[in-house]
Design an enzyme around this catalytic site. Structure first.
Site, PDB file in Angstrom:
ATOM      1  N   ASP A   1       0.814  -1.221   0.000  1.00  0.00           N
ATOM      2  CA  ASP A   1       0.000   0.000   0.000  1.00  0.00           C
ATOM      3  C   ASP A   1       0.841   1.261   0.000  1.00  0.00           C
ATOM      4  OD1 ASP A   1       0.893  -0.543   2.575  1.00  0.00           O
ATOM      5  OD2 ASP A   1      -1.076  -0.963   3.376  1.00  0.00           O
TER       6      ASP A   1
ATOM      7  N   ASN B   1      -7.866  -2.785  14.059  1.00  0.00           N
ATOM      8  CA  ASN B   1      -9.262  -3.105  13.713  1.00  0.00           C
ATOM      9  C   ASN B   1      -9.350  -4.337  12.802  1.00  0.00           C
ATOM     10  OD1 ASN B   1      -8.168  -2.088  11.403  1.00  0.00           O
ATOM     11  ND2 ASN B   1      -9.661  -0.437  11.115  1.00  0.00           N
TER      12      ASN B   1
ATOM     13  N   HIS C   1      -7.498  -4.810  10.064  1.00  0.00           N
ATOM     14  CA  HIS C   1      -7.227  -4.571   8.640  1.00  0.00           C
ATOM     15  C   HIS C   1      -5.934  -5.260   8.191  1.00  0.00           C
ATOM     16  CE1 HIS C   1      -4.951  -0.480   9.337  1.00  0.00           C
ATOM     17  NE2 HIS C   1      -4.079  -1.463   9.250  1.00  0.00           N
TER      18      HIS C   1
ATOM     19  N   GLU D   1      -9.835  -2.025   4.994  1.00  0.00           N
ATOM     20  CA  GLU D   1     -10.486  -1.683   6.254  1.00  0.00           C
ATOM     21  C   GLU D   1     -11.757  -2.516   6.440  1.00  0.00           C
ATOM     22  OE1 GLU D   1      -8.794  -0.001   8.213  1.00  0.00           O
ATOM     23  OE2 GLU D   1      -8.446   2.066   7.652  1.00  0.00           O
TER      24      GLU D   1
HETATM   25  C1  F6R Z   1       1.373  -1.523   6.226  1.00  0.00           C
HETATM   26  C2  F6R Z   1       0.043  -2.092   6.283  1.00  0.00           C
HETATM   27  C3  F6R Z   1      -0.790  -2.091   7.513  1.00  0.00           C
HETATM   28  C4  F6R Z   1      -0.009  -2.422   8.786  1.00  0.00           C
HETATM   29  C5  F6R Z   1      -0.934  -2.400   9.998  1.00  0.00           C
HETATM   30  C6  F6R Z   1      -0.163  -2.621  11.288  1.00  0.00           C
HETATM   31  O1  F6R Z   1       1.926  -1.668   4.931  1.00  0.00           O
HETATM   32  O2  F6R Z   1      -0.400  -2.548   5.288  1.00  0.00           O
HETATM   33  O3  F6R Z   1      -1.821  -3.036   7.346  1.00  0.00           O
HETATM   34  O4  F6R Z   1       0.578  -3.681   8.655  1.00  0.00           O
HETATM   35  O5  F6R Z   1      -1.570  -1.168  10.063  1.00  0.00           O
HETATM   36  O6  F6R Z   1       0.685  -1.532  11.497  1.00  0.00           O
HETATM   37  P1  F6R Z   1       1.791  -1.558  12.628  1.00  0.00           P
HETATM   38  O7  F6R Z   1       2.755  -2.631  12.273  1.00  0.00           O
HETATM   39  O8  F6R Z   1       2.426  -0.194  12.557  1.00  0.00           O
HETATM   40  O9  F6R Z   1       1.097  -1.818  13.922  1.00  0.00           O
END
Ligand code: F6R
Length: 245
Positions: free
Chosen positions: A67, A136, A138, A143
């Site tokens: 992403d 959440n 995701h 989302e």
């Molecule tokens: C990042 C991504 C997100 C993160 C998720 C967890 O490329 O796709 O899905 O993996 O938000 O983020 P952290 O590791 O910062 O808790």
């Protein structure tokens, strides 16, 4: 799904890095699906140190990221393109021309998403997809939703995600409100999926994702159906699941 229990974040990072290292050693031209955020930092650090020791060679590997924020250029220090260079690519011998990330500056979502889906297709899909887990549930920026969106698409980030990511920006209103993300089909088509999860803050998301129903309201729950999904989680992240996993 397989669960690999780790003591803490360092232990989880080492274990997940070992799986990625084995993938690249066994198949040097692997397509690695990569993630950003806090969770994979320890993995990238370990892979860099093993590269420096001569244990892994990334010269034939390809990398495609999950992403990117819409509106940030690749040189903005909070863009995921910058993150990947700074935390990983600049320190290993991957050919930067073989690394791919959505172009946050192309505001034409339809054009950018179909360009990205074509790249995934032309690479022949992803051999190993690395994921973190959102608070959440995701994955990528898929989302909680009423449906699983298949291909690369543009998403409005939820307030939970904006709040969680505000720590990287000077203030909450600087967090972009939109992002491009690979879709659920792109992720589940990866031949192997490895997720790293650490800390008590993710314990509820682990419980909801892997011990509850498969539903787009908890996007990571789809991974319960994947034939080669490995969850690497530390004790704190597993603290609510008991013996359910
Ligand atoms: C990042 C991504 C997100 C993160 C998720 C967890 O490329 O796709 O899905 O993996 O938000 O983020 P952290 O590791 O910062 O808790």
């Amino acid at each position: 799904m397989r669960v690999i229990r780790a003591k803490d974040y360092l232990d989880a990072s080492r274990k997940a890095a070992n799986i990625i290292s084995a993938q690249v050693i066994l198949q040097p031209d692997s397509v690695l699906g990569l993630a950003t955020g806090s969770s994979p930092i320890g993995i990238y650090q370990r892979l860099i140190s093993w590269y420096e020791k001569g244990d892994i060679d990334f010269s034939q590997a390809k990398a495609i990221n999950l992403d990117e924020y819409v509106g940030l250029s690749s040189i903005h220090n909070q863009s995921y393109a910058y993150y990947m260079r700074h935390n990983f690519f600049d320190h290993i011998n991957i050919d930067i021309r073989n690394t791919f990330i959505p172009n946050g500056l192309d505001r034409n979502a339809r054009r950018e998403c179909s360009r990205y889906d074509k790249i995934i297709h032309d690479l022949g899909g992803v051999d190993l997809q690395l994921l973190g887990l959102g608070p959440n549930g995701h994955i990528g920026f898929n989302e909680p939703n009423e449906e699983f969106v298949k291909g690369t698409h543009c998403v409005e980030l939820s307030q939970v995600t904006i709040d969680a990511n505000a720590r990287f920006f000077e203030s909450k209103d600087q967090v972009p409100s939109k992002a491009y993300t690979m879709g659920i089909m792109d992720i589940v088509r990866a031949r192997r999926v490895v997720m790293i999860v650490s800390g008590e803050k993710k314990a509820q998301a682990v419980l909801d994702s892997f011990c509850g129903p498969v539903t787009p309201k908890v996007p990571a729950s789809i991974l319960q159906l994947h034939g080669d999904f490995i969850l690497v989680a530390d004790e704190a992240a597993l603290s609510l699941v008991g013996d359910k996993l």
